[in-house]
Design an enzyme around this catalytic site. Sequence first.
Site, short mmCIF file in Angstrom:
data_model
loop_
_atom_site.label_atom_id
_atom_site.label_comp_id
_atom_site.label_asym_id
_atom_site.label_seq_id
_atom_site.Cartn_x
_atom_site.Cartn_y
_atom_site.Cartn_z
CB CYS A 1 -0.89 -0.06 1.19
SG CYS A 1 -2.45 1.04 0.72
CG HIS B 1 -3.67 -3.41 3.15
ND1 HIS B 1 -2.56 -3.27 3.83
CD2 HIS B 1 -4.06 -2.41 2.38
CE1 HIS B 1 -2.71 -1.60 3.87
NE2 HIS B 1 -3.29 -1.20 3.07
CD GLU C 1 -1.17 -6.01 5.63
OE1 GLU C 1 -1.09 -6.30 4.39
OE2 GLU C 1 -1.99 -4.91 5.80
#
Length: 308
Positions: free
Chosen positions: A126, A236, A238
């Site tokens: 990001c 993202h 994660e």
Amino acid sequence: MKCFIYLFVIVKFGLSVVFTTEINNMPVIGVLAQELYSKSQPRGSSYIAASYVKYLESAGARVVPVKINQTRDEYERLFNSINGVLFPGGRVSIITSGYAKAASIFYELAIKANCKGDYFPIWATCLGFEELTYLTSGKLLLTATNTTGVALPLNFTKDSAKSRLFSSFPADVMKALASEPITENSHRWGLPIKSYNTSEELRNFYRILSTNNDGRVEFVSTMEAYNLPIYGTQWHPEKNAFEWTRPYIPHSPSSVMTTFYMSNFFVNEARKSSHRFSSKEEERAALIYNYSPIIPGKQSVFQQIYVF
Ligand SMILES: *[C@@H]1O[C@H](CO)[C@@H](O)[C@H](O)[C@H]1NC(C)=O
Ligand SMILES: *[C@@H]1O[C@H](CO)[C@@H](O)[C@H](O)[C@H]1NC(C)=O
Ligand SMILES: *[C@@H]1O[C@H](CO)[C@@H](O)[C@H](O)[C@H]1NC(C)=O
Ligand SMILES: *[C@@H]1O[C@H](CO)[C@@H](O)[C@H](O)[C@H]1NC(C)=O
């Protein structure tokens, strides 16, 4: 120039031939801290979201925080002790923040090291992705996009099939990525394909692996450097497994598999680096285990953060 010769060999014969193949099964990865945007946190002025730490740990790495405001010497010393670095998402300046300063030093050191055959991977998520576009091109090539809190499938490019990142993924994960909305986007800016196309620096450096569209702008969503172990996602990976604060974060089995395959890929890259701390004591003092995550305010997008 030495680096040029190395890059030539890499282009010709691939990354694995140039770098030693000894595997380091105790990889340690640095995660950049950044300035806290809300001053409501009394314990410090910078933070790392705990999801990035869990993400790397889930694939067998240990984490050290890369704090802001350190000297160049301190960053160099850390660089020579760790096996990769992750530029996380966030909302600080990609030019003037402490995060940007640390990123710029690690990027420069990584390029120098890799050119000498000293493998050192960078992962950028990001804001980190946006930082890479700036570091590589020296320009602000981003455009506002309508992508704050939306999960999307990836539009893979033809090049993705021969990429280092995706070519090792199982077919079912690739199918899910291409057809299910499992990549979470939380960004106000993106790199339009048009800007990539017109930037010689970016075009020569990165292979686009996927794109996305906000209804107006087609932007790059995943890229990897052609000749260096540098990877970026505007989305993202994660969050799927580790963040629960917003309704648009996917948690389906295929989305969580994606989290794991992405971290597994990067931690395997870090296993190719032989950097180490000069002593076990120094390593112990640097690791994230010396800090406890806290629960930020109710409005936060993060489940837990480390504050420094
Ligand atoms: C970093 O430096 C700035 C400016 O000197 C200072 O305001 C800030 O508190 C420092 N933050 C940390 C985490 O050291
Ligand atoms: C932004 O995208 C959302 C869907 O993600 C849509 O509902 C909204 O209308 C869009 N806003 C603009 C200004 O295009
Ligand atoms: C970017 O370049 C590629 C390859 O030359 C081309 O296929 C694509 O249409 C271009 N896209 C834009 C938006 O300029
Ligand atoms: C994939 O690309 C097509 C064609 O540009 C576009 O219409 C679509 O919105 C893209 N899908 C996503 C999820 O970004």
